[in-house]
Design a protein around this motif. Structure first.
Motif, short mmCIF file in Angstrom:
data_model
loop_
_atom_site.label_atom_id
_atom_site.label_comp_id
_atom_site.label_asym_id
_atom_site.label_seq_id
_atom_site.Cartn_x
_atom_site.Cartn_y
_atom_site.Cartn_z
N ILE A 233 0.51 -1.31 0.14
CA ILE A 233 0.32 0.01 -0.04
C ILE A 233 0.62 1.05 0.01
N SER A 234 2.05 1.21 0.91
CA SER A 234 2.82 2.66 0.53
C SER A 234 3.42 2.28 -0.90
N ARG A 235 4.19 1.53 -1.06
CA ARG A 235 4.42 1.64 -2.82
C ARG A 235 3.91 2.02 -3.76
N SER A 236 2.74 1.87 -2.99
CA SER A 236 1.30 2.00 -4.41
C SER A 236 1.84 3.43 -5.35
N GLY A 237 2.46 4.36 -4.99
CA GLY A 237 2.47 5.48 -4.99
C GLY A 237 1.03 6.33 -5.17
N LEU A 238 -0.06 6.36 -4.60
CA LEU A 238 -1.42 6.65 -4.27
C LEU A 238 -1.62 7.43 -2.85
N PHE A 239 -0.65 8.26 -2.24
CA PHE A 239 -0.97 8.11 -1.14
C PHE A 239 0.16 8.45 -0.17
N GLU A 240 0.01 9.49 0.54
CA GLU A 240 0.51 10.67 1.24
C GLU A 240 1.12 10.56 2.14
N TYR A 241 -0.51 9.62 2.80
CA TYR A 241 -0.15 9.57 4.88
C TYR A 241 -1.05 8.10 4.75
N ILE A 242 -0.59 7.52 5.41
CA ILE A 242 -1.20 5.75 5.71
C ILE A 242 -1.86 5.54 7.32
N VAL A 243 -2.84 6.17 7.56
CA VAL A 243 -3.73 6.32 8.76
C VAL A 243 -4.01 4.89 9.26
N VAL A 244 -3.47 4.06 9.68
CA VAL A 244 -3.70 2.88 10.15
C VAL A 244 -4.48 2.67 12.08
N ASP A 245 -5.36 2.04 11.71
CA ASP A 245 -6.41 1.98 13.24
C ASP A 245 -6.01 0.43 13.83
N MET A 246 -5.66 0.52 15.17
CA MET A 246 -5.32 -0.91 15.17
C MET A 246 -6.26 -1.25 16.88
N GLY A 247 -5.98 -2.83 16.74
CA GLY A 247 -6.72 -3.30 18.10
C GLY A 247 -6.07 -2.91 18.83
N VAL A 248 -6.21 -3.89 20.23
CA VAL A 248 -6.14 -3.51 21.52
C VAL A 248 -4.72 -4.66 22.32
N SER A 249 -4.51 -5.48 21.64
CA SER A 249 -3.88 -6.56 21.49
C SER A 249 -2.30 -6.18 21.26
N LEU A 250 -1.43 -7.09 22.41
CA LEU A 250 0.11 -6.08 21.69
C LEU A 250 0.43 -7.81 21.66
N ASP A 251 0.83 -8.00 20.16
CA ASP A 251 1.16 -9.42 20.21
C ASP A 251 2.05 -9.10 18.87
N ALA A 252 2.65 -10.30 17.94
CA ALA A 252 3.48 -9.92 17.08
C ALA A 252 2.85 -9.36 15.99
N LYS A 253 1.09 -9.23 15.66
CA LYS A 253 0.87 -8.67 14.71
C LYS A 253 1.05 -7.61 14.53
N THR A 254 1.24 -7.12 16.10
CA THR A 254 0.61 -5.00 16.35
C THR A 254 2.40 -4.83 16.00
N MET A 255 3.34 -5.58 16.78
CA MET A 255 4.48 -5.69 16.85
C MET A 255 4.96 -5.15 14.99
N SER A 256 4.26 -6.12 14.35
CA SER A 256 4.83 -6.12 12.80
C SER A 256 4.37 -4.77 12.48
N ILE A 257 3.03 -4.65 12.87
CA ILE A 257 2.68 -3.22 12.17
C ILE A 257 3.48 -2.12 12.67
N PHE A 258 3.52 -2.25 14.36
CA PHE A 258 4.60 -1.08 14.28
C PHE A 258 5.94 -0.93 13.84
N GLU A 259 6.81 -1.66 13.14
CA GLU A 259 7.63 -2.53 12.47
C GLU A 259 7.60 -1.23 11.30
N GLN A 260 6.63 -1.00 10.85
CA GLN A 260 6.37 -0.54 9.65
C GLN A 260 5.77 1.07 9.48
#
Length: 348
Positions: A233-260
């Motif tokens: 999505i970031s490299r698509s060239g369509l956007f200048e800002y990406i706003v990600v709305d996350m859940g409350v868990s603090l798991d591996a998927k959350t860490m993956s999003i934090f990393e990005q």
């Protein structure tokens, strides 16, 4: 990427209406034909990415150049000639915005991925996270996305909550959603065009996708797939800002999003239970050591008394409580409020 489309139809009134809307999409180059002879001449002398036609003007007898996609404008009240039965078809009489999306979706499946656009402005990705449920995280995420869009930035909002609430604020009319898009990862299609064909628009410069087709879809995606999706999505060239709305868990998927993410907004609430949960989050030193430099804090439902939280994460802003909020109007109200200053921290 500019898509060259030839549109062939005898109905000049229909063509005028169709072209007047399609011309608003800056990624299209349109050519219009109302008779068979001029169309055949153009097809042999010019190159088009897509031929959008009615059967009276094109019956498949004139050979198309390589990689040209022929799509029939199908009138349900008329039959389909035998020579046109193998062509892709879309309903002629529907919303023109839907025609645009369907044409792009069909073309994306035969068009090679153009890859990352060189020389464009880097995309800023911002995650809204909180370990506290009911803290107004989605409201603030959508407020930030709306304000960024109002300032002229092309902004994409995506929700990764297990059970999303953005349908309280945004119309959910699309049949396809995030899981549909995720299914095309690594398939070799033109990912930016596929994404563009699935996007929904709330207002100028603000785009979003329908949430997962079912709550279980989030569990079916691995942290690697989530990371790949955000990267594409970031490299698509369509956007200048990406706003990600996350859940409350603090798991591996959350860490993956934090990393990005380039920035992470930690949403707080001043009541005692919320404060305790925030303190527990602050005690996760491995998380703060890895991602704390990306974080800012926002205090929602501010009552003026503050909260007893000591943290090296800077406070980017405070948002007061709203009495009896109407979700349909809340984002609009907040977006027009100059006092929601935490968005300025996302621009720095």
């Amino acid at each position: 990427m500019l898509v060259r489309i030839a549109i062939a139809d005898k109905n000049e009134e229909y063509l005028e209406r169709l072209v007047s809307v399609l011309e608003e999409y800056k990624d299209l180059n349109l050519s219009v034909y109302t008779d068979r002879s001029s169309l055949e001449t153009a097809l042999t002398s010019r190159t088009f990415d897509i031929l959008l036609f009615e059967p009276e003007l094109y019956d498949g007898q004139t050979a198309l150049k390589k990689d040209t996609l022929a799509v029939m404008l199908w009138d349900e009240d008329k039959g389909i000639p035998a020579t046109c039965r193998d062509f892709r078809k879309i309903n002629k009489y529907q919303r023109i915005s839907s025609i645009y999306k369907q044409v792009l979706e069909l073309y994306s499946e035969i068009c090679q991925d153009v890859g990352e656009l060189i020389g464009r402005r880097p995309v800023v990705s911002v995650a809204f996270y909180s370990p506290v449920g009911g803290c107004g995280k989605t409201t603030l995420a959508l407020t930030a996305a709306s304000k960024l869009a109002m300032r002229g930035f092309k902004t994409f909002y995506i929700n990764f909550e297990d059970i999303a609430s953005e349908d309280c604020y945004l119309p959910q009319t699309a049949e396809k959603g995030i899981s549909e898009l995720a299914g095309f990862l690594g398939s070799g299609i033109n990912f930016p065009m596929k994404l563009q064909s699935l996007l929904q628009t709330k207002m100028d410069n603000l785009f979003y996708l329908k949430h997962f087709d079912s709550p279980n879809d989030i569990y079916e995606m691995t942290e690697q797939e989530i990371g790949e999706l955000l990267t594409e999505i970031s490299r698509s060239g369509l956007f200048e800002y990406i706003v990600v709305d996350m859940g409350v868990s603090l798991d591996a998927k959350t860490m993956s999003i934090f990393e990005q993410m380039q920035k992470i907004v930690l949403v707080e609430k001043p009541d005692s239970i919320a404060v305790q949960k925030i303190k527990c989050f602050m005690a996760q030193t491995h998380v703060l050591n890895a991602y704390g430099q990306k974080m800012v804090r926002v205090l929602n439902f501010d009552n003026g008394r503050g909260a007893d939280i000591n943290s090296r994460i800077p406070m980017a802003g405070k948002v007061g409580a709203v009495q009896n909020p109407d979700s349909a109007q809340l984002i609009t109200m907040f977006s027009g409020n100059a006092g929601v200053s935490f968005v300025d921290a996302l621009l720095s």
